[in-house]
Motif scaffolding. Sequence first.
Motif, short mmCIF file in Angstrom:
data_model
loop_
_atom_site.label_atom_id
_atom_site.label_comp_id
_atom_site.label_asym_id
_atom_site.label_seq_id
_atom_site.Cartn_x
_atom_site.Cartn_y
_atom_site.Cartn_z
N UNK A 1 0.82 -1.21 0.00
CA UNK A 1 0.00 0.00 0.00
C UNK A 1 0.86 1.26 0.00
N UNK A 2 1.81 1.35 0.90
CA UNK A 2 2.63 2.57 0.99
C UNK A 2 3.64 2.67 -0.16
N UNK A 3 3.88 1.57 -0.87
CA UNK A 3 4.81 1.60 -2.01
C UNK A 3 4.10 1.95 -3.31
N UNK A 4 2.77 2.06 -3.26
CA UNK A 4 1.99 2.31 -4.48
C UNK A 4 2.38 3.60 -5.20
N UNK A 5 2.58 4.75 -4.50
CA UNK A 5 2.95 5.97 -5.24
C UNK A 5 4.21 5.81 -6.09
N UNK A 6 5.24 5.14 -5.53
CA UNK A 6 6.47 4.93 -6.31
C UNK A 6 6.20 3.99 -7.48
N UNK A 7 5.31 3.04 -7.29
CA UNK A 7 4.96 2.11 -8.36
C UNK A 7 4.33 2.85 -9.54
N UNK A 8 3.38 3.73 -9.24
CA UNK A 8 2.74 4.52 -10.30
C UNK A 8 3.73 5.51 -10.92
N UNK A 9 4.65 6.01 -10.07
CA UNK A 9 5.62 7.00 -10.55
C UNK A 9 6.60 6.43 -11.56
N UNK A 10 6.74 5.12 -11.61
CA UNK A 10 7.62 4.51 -12.61
C UNK A 10 7.26 4.99 -14.01
N UNK A 11 5.97 5.17 -14.24
CA UNK A 11 5.52 5.68 -15.55
C UNK A 11 5.18 7.18 -15.47
N UNK A 12 4.46 7.57 -14.42
CA UNK A 12 3.88 8.91 -14.39
C UNK A 12 4.86 10.01 -13.99
N UNK A 13 6.10 9.65 -13.68
CA UNK A 13 7.11 10.69 -13.49
C UNK A 13 8.11 10.70 -14.65
N UNK A 14 7.83 9.90 -15.66
CA UNK A 14 8.66 9.83 -16.86
C UNK A 14 8.23 10.96 -17.80
N UNK A 15 9.02 12.01 -17.84
CA UNK A 15 8.62 13.20 -18.59
C UNK A 15 8.41 12.92 -20.07
#
Length: 369
Positions: free
Chosen positions: A217-231
């Motif tokens: 649960x707490x690792x979910x933001x980093x999981x989504x960020x793998x794609x959604x922080x890719x400019x």
Amino acid sequence: MVMHKKNLRSLGYVLLGLIVLSGTFLLTTSVTAEEPNQPTDEYCLSCHTEKDLSLTLPSGETLSLYVDLEIHGESVHTDAGIECHACHTDITSYPHPELQYTSVRELSRNYYLACRQCHAINYEKTLDSMHTQIAEAGNLDAPVCTDCHSAHYVQEPDNPRALISDTCGQCHAEINETYIRSVHGGALIKDDNPDVPVCTDCHGVHNIHDPRTAQFHVATPELCADCHSNEELMNKYGLSSDVYDIYDLSWHGVDVSVYKARWPTIWHDSAVCTDCHGIHNILSTHDPESMVNPENLLGTCQQCHEDVGPNWTAAWTGHHEISLERTPYLFYVNNFYKTFTYLVLGLSVVYVVLQIIRNTVNRARRSMR
């Protein structure tokens, strides 16, 4: 004449000796020859291409022994030259030894262990997976290698890429149907889009962990960020790549970061991406059924903040930087306080410096009296 007969007799003895030696050599070589090789694929498939070939197990189940020659020929194992006996090590000739398994599932769970001969690293990863934990708890329907990759028709698992979700959907059918209707699944199935995540991108491949745990649960933001922080990737679809950084500075993000750092095994209810956007049912914010569509956003917030009203969502800036175009009032207020803060700090520094100078001058004057 006598000499001629003696020569002929001598020649006969020589020929007889050669014949005896040749026979001895042949006998010797036939006795010391190596054992014949294991049966080849052609030998096995001469029977196993019969469509009606089957075996009834003690459980009453019928085990098909048919192998489709055409599909088998396209297997990655066939291309690599791996033949039947590499996995069926207990079968070396015909008739075969009697099977010791009472059911099809028992047979599958024993034969899949042959995979670790070549794929030892991946096999070791599965030992820590959720699937193995379920099997150890008594659910023997938990998948093993051959359930996902098949036995005789092993193909590249991501060719086409949609094959991954189809494979997982064999067990997780309802979730797969939901995923197909999502923004990710729709792009994958309809457009064969290689950029969208499939099951294994979020859950892992062989070392699949329980997504219901506090750690996941707490690792979910980093999981989504793998794609959604890719400019580069986000620019391709007109999406902001700042969402993770902005979330990380929000109250939710700060709260989750503290729990992840100090108490990762304790469940915490502060919202992560999937609490607001959904899990397998993620839709575009423009979709009227999306959990974060403006018409549905208040209801989504009320899942945690039960008593909030419409002004709650009206004050939210979304995962965007405050800007003149998007939030003009907040932009001016934010800039005012930024300027005011620096002005106050600057004046405070000037005041302190002047006080230091004044006190220094006063002290010097008193010392001169």
